[in-house]
Design a protein around this motif. Sequence first.
Motif, PDB file in Angstrom:
ATOM      1  N   UNK A   8       0.845  -1.193   0.000  1.00 39.33           N
ATOM      2  CA  UNK A   8       0.000   0.000   0.000  1.00 39.33           C
ATOM      3  C   UNK A   8       0.879   1.241   0.000  1.00 39.33           C
ATOM      4  N   UNK A   9       0.602   2.201  -0.877  1.00 40.29           N
ATOM      5  CA  UNK A   9       1.421   3.424  -0.882  1.00 40.29           C
ATOM      6  C   UNK A   9       1.474   4.069   0.497  1.00 40.29           C
ATOM      7  N   UNK A  10       2.654   4.379   0.924  1.00 44.47           N
ATOM      8  CA  UNK A  10       2.838   4.914   2.267  1.00 44.47           C
ATOM      9  C   UNK A  10       2.206   6.296   2.368  1.00 44.47           C
ATOM     10  N   UNK A  11       1.518   6.539   3.481  1.00 36.81           N
ATOM     11  CA  UNK A  11       0.903   7.845   3.666  1.00 36.81           C
ATOM     12  C   UNK A  11       1.569   8.632   4.790  1.00 36.81           C
ATOM     13  N   UNK A  12       2.603   8.043   5.407  1.00 35.14           N
ATOM     14  CA  UNK A  12       3.343   8.744   6.455  1.00 35.14           C
ATOM     15  C   UNK A  12       4.422   9.617   5.818  1.00 35.14           C
ATOM     16  N   UNK A  13       4.697  10.781   6.386  1.00 33.21           N
ATOM     17  CA  UNK A  13       5.750  11.635   5.820  1.00 33.21           C
ATOM     18  C   UNK A  13       7.121  10.973   5.981  1.00 33.21           C
ATOM     19  N   UNK A  14       7.949  11.057   4.938  1.00 29.31           N
ATOM     20  CA  UNK A  14       9.274  10.455   5.046  1.00 29.31           C
ATOM     21  C   UNK A  14      10.367  11.301   4.398  1.00 29.31           C
ATOM     22  N   UNK A  15      10.157  12.587   4.255  1.00 28.33           N
ATOM     23  CA  UNK A  15      11.182  13.495   3.730  1.00 28.33           C
ATOM     24  C   UNK A  15      11.732  12.983   2.397  1.00 28.33           C
ATOM     25  N   UNK A  16      10.824  12.799   1.467  1.00 26.83           N
ATOM     26  CA  UNK A  16      11.222  12.204   0.191  1.00 26.83           C
ATOM     27  C   UNK A  16      12.305  13.012  -0.517  1.00 26.83           C
ATOM     28  N   UNK A  17      12.161  14.328  -0.529  1.00 28.39           N
ATOM     29  CA  UNK A  17      13.150  15.147  -1.239  1.00 28.39           C
ATOM     30  C   UNK A  17      14.529  15.010  -0.612  1.00 28.39           C
ATOM     31  N   UNK A  18      14.572  14.902   0.702  1.00 26.29           N
ATOM     32  CA  UNK A  18      15.858  14.724   1.382  1.00 26.29           C
ATOM     33  C   UNK A  18      16.487  13.387   0.982  1.00 26.29           C
ATOM     34  N   UNK A  19      15.659  12.351   0.958  1.00 22.19           N
ATOM     35  CA  UNK A  19      16.179  11.050   0.548  1.00 22.19           C
ATOM     36  C   UNK A  19      16.713  11.102  -0.877  1.00 22.19           C
TER      37      UNK A  19
END
Length: 827
Positions: A8-19
């Motif tokens: 399931x697509x994650x809906x929690x924030x995970x700082x995607x741009x930082x990653x």
Amino acid sequence: MSATSPVTPVDSPFDRERLEDVGFMTCMTLVLLGNYAQTGHFGGPLAYTPFNVAAHLVGPELGGLRYDYRHPKHPWSDKFMLAGGHCAPTCYALWMIMGQALENKLAATRDQRYNVDPKIAFLPIDALGFRRGAGAMKNLLADNNLADHPLFVQAKMRGIKALAGHIESIDMTNDVNGGPSGVGIATAAGKAAFWDFIGAGLSPKILAFEGEFAMTEGHAQELKTQAVALQSGKRLRIILSDNNAGIDDALIGGVVPSKFDAYNLIDQWTSYGWNVFTISDGGDYKQVVSALKAMEDSDPTNRRPQIVIARTTKGYWPAALSNQIVSYQSHPYAHKMNSPYFLDLASTFEKHYGVEFSGIRQGPVTDNRERLIQFKTNIDVVMSLLNRNGLGDWLADRLIHVADSVKEQSPVHFDIQKDPFLDERLHVANLPADPQTVSVTNSASGATKQVSITLFRKPGETAGARRAISEVIKWINYVTGNRFLTLAADLSESINVEHGSLWGHYNPESNPLGTRIKAAIQEAGNVSTAIGLISQNASIDPNRFAGVWALSGTYGAFTPLMYTPARVWSQQNQDSPVRTGVLHILAGHSGPETAADGRTHFGIFATQVWKLFPRGQTIHLNFWDYNDVAAGYFAAAEIASREKKVGIISIEVARPDFAVVDRSTFADPDPRAAAKGFYLIRDFAPDKPKHGYVLAQGSSSTMNLVKTLPRLEAAGINVKIIAAISEELFDRQPEPYRNSVLPQSALFDLMIVSTGTRRMWPLRNVGPLTDEYSLTSDWDNQWLTGGLEQEVIVEAHLDPESIFSGITRFATDREHRLTQQDRSIGL
């Protein structure tokens, strides 16, 4: 197609741009490593980078790793396994970026939370050590007049790390020597089982990366069964990088013809009972994090091991390229320094971040000093991004946040504050001579029972050496509280380890303290699982061992299947900064006697692989009498428990059941003489001419030699007969004892009677005529034909008549033998 579990697509924030920023920096750094070192691997490390970055940075709540960069070998951290060892550059690059972020933050704040011992940290200066030896790094800067150059100031803290071409267990968070032949991944089930065995709850977890090509290898294939048999559950999580690309070829459409469309990776894993997740793009950070989270959220009562099969691109790049090199063609770093393709890659990075690399458009650098300067300058260009937009602060704080999640967990099934293998009851001198009935308690269930243990038997009782193996294991488990596990290839009873378990078969749910692990006929997988078990240590003190020992066994003829993982384990044990357990290899039916099953089982050459290690790092034991086993084994165990470098004990025992010998007739009547390695069966008769030394090793050979003693006596044959149990144990005896048993001069006046082979003697540096007079099963350099045990021994020329004739010839030729050797050196 078999069903897979949903992601399931994650809906929690995970700082995607930082990653994504850290990921692009990692990709660019690893490409710089290859560009300036002109060696290493390229496509595979790039394909792994999004998973690698996400696993290290999203945190355990999203399925990422629980670890402390400052203390990467903390025993209760998650175990990260880059099983695809040649993909090391993605880790080296990421760890350098992390190390620089923490160093910057420490300098800015002086907050000791960001302090990392330079010996532990990976830093940008270490880029110069990529695929270089430690010796070369010592004087690299001085030899190029760069020791005081400001670019290289980091080297003054602790020098430059040498970074191996394939990742090793000593590298930061990594917990395995990656490769070869699937060895890296094969130990994963054992690592997971250890934490289940000690009752560690849901953490630590094992997260392993491997590629689909490596998963075709035997060790990796056997992992499929191992992990299911161990019911590893969600503790074991594998990321399979599926890009249909190996080293020289594609998998589907290459090695496997495209017409075989049933060759399906997903079906291969679901059909083995694994919990399989899939994502379509392993370069998409949202999909990657969603997959990690899906594994994290899975039902802990579902005991199926987990795998994510992720479609990836070998040769992945975070930015668009017009002529991207992908698939197996991208495997090695095959581009010349500052080549056009490298410039294409670097240009995308420059454009994306508004930076400029130095000198890359002036062609390859031929002067080594200038190469090092350009190398480090451009590594620092990448690192400069840590000073933009708070990226470095975010990364440093993220690492501390993840580190704070690492905590020792208790209670567990065992006392992890002491090493049970140091218990004095395991010392040779303290072993009970008489049969014992002991009371044991299962600390998990509270059950109690009585167990009988017989380490020594009376002379005349019929019991071969192999019968003592279970008794020895029972005694260890009694003393250590169930810390010795066994895995045998569906012949646990046959090789006499079955009854060493005090509480039966291991089951993580119903019988967690069962030390007999059920195993299929897969020797490589079994020994790999044993290695995984012993490689873990629950003690916070790196100098204290709080883990298990394990034994894997099979017929002697088949033990070479175990050699490759054991060899890699020996290297890993040598380098480990923490105490680890001891691997035991049992060649349960060894010697020519096993040819009674068929020539395929002829076990004299195969067992020689257990001597192919650096001297002193293993102890090899070859037992012939029941009463030698406990004394010899526990002498070896006493050494291994105290000397970290001894990581393997290998044991040979044969099938026949002989009567226990009467040692009162021996020159050395000590019932525990085997602990000395070599001991005297018969000494020279005083005041009579000496006829030489006879060294006996193996079951039928030594037993039949003992039977000839009265006949030798009657014939006036005055030879000194020595039982050879272990050269490694003999080497550790005091020099006066060694000289009294087998002085150096005896090596030139020696014959050997052995169920082993003339290709490798029981001791080193034998004289030039030893081969000519010795008796071994390969006396005519042919395979035996098989048959009944007695027939095999006669054909091997190890029956009493052949031994008597051989020793008589040796004795009567003594003057000729010594004269011939004198002449050969001109005396």
